[in-house]
Design a protein around this motif. Structure first.
Motif, PDB file in Angstrom:
ATOM      1  N   SER A 174       0.759   2.764   8.163  1.00  0.00           N
ATOM      2  CA  SER A 174       1.366   2.643   6.842  1.00  0.00           C
ATOM      3  C   SER A 174       0.448   3.193   5.762  1.00  0.00           C
ATOM      4  O   SER A 174       0.912   3.765   4.767  1.00  0.00           O
ATOM      5  CB  SER A 174       1.713   1.183   6.552  1.00  0.00           C
ATOM      6  N   PHE A 175      -0.856   3.049   5.947  1.00  0.00           N
ATOM      7  CA  PHE A 175      -1.793   3.569   4.958  1.00  0.00           C
ATOM      8  C   PHE A 175      -1.830   5.096   4.981  1.00  0.00           C
ATOM      9  O   PHE A 175      -1.827   5.744   3.937  1.00  0.00           O
ATOM     10  CB  PHE A 175      -3.187   3.005   5.220  1.00  0.00           C
ATOM     11  N   PHE A 176      -1.865   5.688   6.183  1.00  0.00           N
ATOM     12  CA  PHE A 176      -1.879   7.141   6.281  1.00  0.00           C
ATOM     13  C   PHE A 176      -0.561   7.747   5.801  1.00  0.00           C
ATOM     14  O   PHE A 176      -0.545   8.857   5.259  1.00  0.00           O
ATOM     15  CB  PHE A 176      -2.158   7.566   7.719  1.00  0.00           C
ATOM     16  N   ASP A 177       0.559   7.032   6.026  1.00  0.00           N
ATOM     17  CA  ASP A 177       1.847   7.538   5.542  1.00  0.00           C
ATOM     18  C   ASP A 177       1.892   7.631   4.019  1.00  0.00           C
ATOM     19  O   ASP A 177       2.617   8.473   3.464  1.00  0.00           O
ATOM     20  CB  ASP A 177       2.986   6.627   6.024  1.00  0.00           C
ATOM     21  N   SER A 178       1.146   6.766   3.343  1.00  0.00           N
ATOM     22  CA  SER A 178       1.157   6.772   1.878  1.00  0.00           C
ATOM     23  C   SER A 178       0.238   7.830   1.283  1.00  0.00           C
ATOM     24  O   SER A 178       0.285   8.076   0.076  1.00  0.00           O
ATOM     25  CB  SER A 178       0.747   5.393   1.348  1.00  0.00           C
ATOM     26  N   MET A 179      -0.603   8.460   2.093  1.00  0.00           N
ATOM     27  CA  MET A 179      -1.536   9.468   1.586  1.00  0.00           C
ATOM     28  C   MET A 179      -0.873  10.845   1.595  1.00  0.00           C
ATOM     29  O   MET A 179      -0.218  11.218   2.570  1.00  0.00           O
ATOM     30  CB  MET A 179      -2.806   9.485   2.437  1.00  0.00           C
TER      31      MET A 179
END
Length: 290
Positions: A174-179
């Protein structure tokens, strides 16, 4: 005509509407509800702390609920006589190794699943999080017993990684998807390889997610009881399992039991208190995409 233009405007009379009363009532209601919830959560911790400073006789005496003579005998019994420092080291070592190994394997896996949209692989990882751990204890014990690993640190670390790894993968996905992907594309235009862009650009920008997943993984391993109860040995017993030394068939040493519970709880509360901003920012990172 001029009189009507230059006539001073009459002061507006404030009109008290019911709309101003609603926020006030809502704030009072919110404060009351939050106070009740906080008290419900704090009451068991307060009783645990107070009971750890009492003798067993005072614990059973209702008249000495708040008025009693404090004693540190329970903590001396836990830390000195029962050698709980060894159990503290076991819990720390298992939690640390399981967290580090899960981060080494989980962060690159989460990055690959995020950038290449590997949703089916993500569902397979999620299955490990959904399966109840108790259903795996018998197969694990049979396999590790044949490999003669039961009672060692290795089996505890591997069993904790079974749950820590999917947790880290899903938080970091989820963190990488937001970058934004443009940052890595620009880095590759400047001459970096995809691995170099991941190491020099993506990882430094994902400190909050790394901290969140690492802290939650460590807390899970520290508090885990079920896996350590079955797979640990006399020399690798962790704190949650060691607490049961004060529970016998005939009686329970409540004072020492509460002191041991304080020893287990305080380190996690301190870690959560000083790292709460990282946990909140990491868990909410995936909520805003684009």
């Amino acid at each position: 005509m001029t009189d009507t233009l230059t006539r001073p405007a009459s002061p507006a009379v404030p009109v008290r509407s019911s709309r101003r009363r609603k926020p006030r009532a809502y704030q009072i209601f919110r404060v009351v509800i939050l106070t009740v919830v906080v008290l419900l959560f704090i009451a068991p911790l307060a009783w645990m702390l107070i009971a750890s400073l009492k003798t067993n006789v005072d614990i059973y005496d209702a008249s000495k609920t708040f008025l009693f003579t404090p004693t540190l005998e329970n903590y001396d019994n836990v830390l000195s006589r029962n050698n709980y420092f060894e159990f503290i080291f076991n819990s720390f070592w298992v939690a640390f190794c399981a967290t580090v190994l899960s981060m080494i394997l989980g962060v690159p896996a989460a990055y690959a699943m995020s950038r290449f949209t590997m949703h089916r692989s993500a569902l397979v990882v999620l299955m490990a999080r959904i399966i109840p751990g108790v259903s795996l204890l018998v197969p694990w014990y049979f396999i590790f017993a044949n490999l003669r690993l039961v009672g060692g640190y290795e089996v505890l670390i591997l069993s904790h990684m079974f749950v820590s790894l999917p947790l880290i993968v899903y938080i970091m996905m989820s963190f990488f998807d937001s970058m934004p992907l443009e940052l890595e594309e620009q880095a590759q235009v400047d001459g970096l390889t995809p691995i170099g862009a991941f190491r020099r650009i993506t990882l430094p920008l994902s400190i909050a997610g790394l901290a969140t997943s690492g802290i939650l993984s460590f807390i899970f391993s520290w508090n885990n009881f079920m896996f350590a109860l079955v797979l640990s040995g006399a020399n690798t017993k962790t704190l949650p399992v060691a607490i049961f030394n004060f529970v016998s068939y005939a009686s329970i040493d409540w004072g020492s039991l509460m002191a041991a519970a304080v020893v287990v709880t305080v380190p996690i509360m301190v870690i959560a208190l000083f790292t709460q901003k990282y946990i909140v920012s990491g868990l909410t990172a995936g909520a805003t995409k684009g």
